[in-house]
Design an enzyme around this catalytic site. Structure first.
Site, PDB file in Angstrom:
ATOM      1  N   PRO A 185       0.806  -1.227   0.000  1.00  0.00           N
ATOM      2  CA  PRO A 185       0.000   0.000   0.000  1.00  0.00           C
ATOM      3  C   PRO A 185       0.837   1.273   0.000  1.00  0.00           C
ATOM      4  O   PRO A 185       1.360   1.689   1.022  1.00  0.00           O
ATOM      5  CB  PRO A 185      -0.826  -0.122   1.288  1.00  0.00           C
ATOM      6  CG  PRO A 185       0.001  -0.991   2.184  1.00  0.00           C
ATOM      7  CD  PRO A 185       0.717  -1.954   1.276  1.00  0.00           C
ATOM      8  N   GLU A 216       1.211   5.396  -1.941  1.00  0.00           N
ATOM      9  CA  GLU A 216       0.377   6.508  -2.411  1.00  0.00           C
ATOM     10  C   GLU A 216       0.546   6.647  -3.927  1.00  0.00           C
ATOM     11  O   GLU A 216       1.115   7.620  -4.424  1.00  0.00           O
ATOM     12  CB  GLU A 216       0.778   7.792  -1.682  1.00  0.00           C
ATOM     13  CG  GLU A 216      -0.369   8.755  -1.483  1.00  0.00           C
ATOM     14  CD  GLU A 216      -0.082   9.791  -0.416  1.00  0.00           C
ATOM     15  OE1 GLU A 216      -0.887  10.729  -0.283  1.00  0.00           O
ATOM     16  OE2 GLU A 216       0.941   9.672   0.291  1.00  0.00           O
ATOM     17  N   PHE A 244      -1.578   7.308  -6.274  1.00  0.00           N
ATOM     18  CA  PHE A 244      -2.492   8.160  -7.031  1.00  0.00           C
ATOM     19  C   PHE A 244      -2.491   9.614  -6.564  1.00  0.00           C
ATOM     20  O   PHE A 244      -3.471  10.327  -6.730  1.00  0.00           O
ATOM     21  CB  PHE A 244      -3.905   7.572  -6.954  1.00  0.00           C
ATOM     22  CG  PHE A 244      -3.954   6.109  -7.283  1.00  0.00           C
ATOM     23  CD1 PHE A 244      -3.613   5.663  -8.549  1.00  0.00           C
ATOM     24  CD2 PHE A 244      -4.297   5.169  -6.322  1.00  0.00           C
ATOM     25  CE1 PHE A 244      -3.630   4.310  -8.866  1.00  0.00           C
ATOM     26  CE2 PHE A 244      -4.316   3.812  -6.622  1.00  0.00           C
ATOM     27  CZ  PHE A 244      -3.986   3.384  -7.897  1.00  0.00           C
TER      28      PHE A 244
END
Length: 277
Positions: A33, A35, A37
């Protein structure tokens, strides 16, 4: 290609989301996981310091930040894969990068750029006019949601104000604690960020209420106090089989709060008390 199982960590800046995502990544079964976007539609790169503030209302703050855009002298360029007209290619790359061998995908989203991300998704053929939940469903196949918040909004805003000035968003365990730029106190900036962060948390709440779903909610405070139980709750919520023995190492991050942070928190509360008086 949509992942077999996906989840989104929904957050605001300086809420502990990086710590949570690094711990989840450590498990090896919860995606990677990151960032993926955060690049804005107009620039292809993450928000610059001044883009946290309103150009008309905060002209003096923006002028101060204009000299602190990139203290390291680096010029951030969009990813070679990032093209608004072919955003499906970038999305496919991000899903591949964020997926572990067991088919689980994870990513982090901030409310502050969700609108830009949705606009880019609408540029993919077949997505025009879709609402945000439908866009995320098409991209990730009905993702699970994890919302992380920070209860102490003054400390969160102080941390964010320091970060946008210094561009030091994380501090590794063996890293130098000195910033390239000395941050300056501003009650007006911090107080605005308190309100902004509170509003963005409320917007996430309204989003989930509109969907009629209950995300898993965790706080920075409980994560910092006891990481493993929080990670287990997230894995269970996502639908990943939680191993009986879950060994988590301390992530390569150090708390960035220091004496200056404590002083600023105290000064903010003094200002707020004076205003109330």
């Amino acid at each position: 290609m949509t992942p077999a199982l996906a989840y989104l960590v929904c957050a605001t800046p300086r809420s502990g989301s990086t710590l949570l995502c690094q711990l989840l990544d450590q498990t090896g079964i919860a995606g990677h996981p990151e960032e993926y976007f955060e690049a804005l539609r107009h620039s292809g790169v993450p928000r610059k310091p001044h883009e946290y503030f309103d150009r008309e209302r905060h002209a003096n703050i923006i002028e101060r930040l204009a000299f602190r855009e990139m203290p390291d002298g680096a010029v951030h360029e969009p990813s070679p894969l990032w093209r608004p007209e072919r955003y499906d290619e970038y999305l496919a790359w991000a899903i591949e990068q964020g997926t572990t061998p067991n088919g689980v995908f994870g990513a982090k989203l901030m409310w502050g750029y969700l609108g830009d991300f949705a606009a880019l998704l609408r540029g993919i053929p077949g997505n025009a006019g879709l609402a945000v939940p439908d866009l995320l469903g098409r991209a990730f196949g009905e993702p699970r949601y994890v919302q992380i918040t920070r209860e102490d909004k003054v400390r969160q805003a102080v941390s964010l104000w320091k970060a946008v000035q210094t561009q030091a968003w994380r501090r590794d365990a063996d890293g130098d604690r000195r910033a390239a730029v000395e941050p300056a106190f501003s009650f007006r900036a911090i107080n605005f960020l308190v309100r902004q962060l509170t509003a963005h948390d409320a917007s996430w709440d309204a989003y989930f209420l509109g969907l009629g779903i209950e995300p898993l909610k965790v706080t920075y405070e409980e994560l910092a106090e006891a990481p493993e139980p929080v990670v287990r709750r997230v894995l269970d919520h996502v639908g990943v089989d939680v191993p009986r023995e879950l060994r988590l190492e301390a992530p390569p991050l150090r708390v960035q709060a220091d004496e200056r942070s404590e002083e600023w928190v105290h000064r903010v509360h003094q200002h707020l008390a004076a205003l109330e008086g």
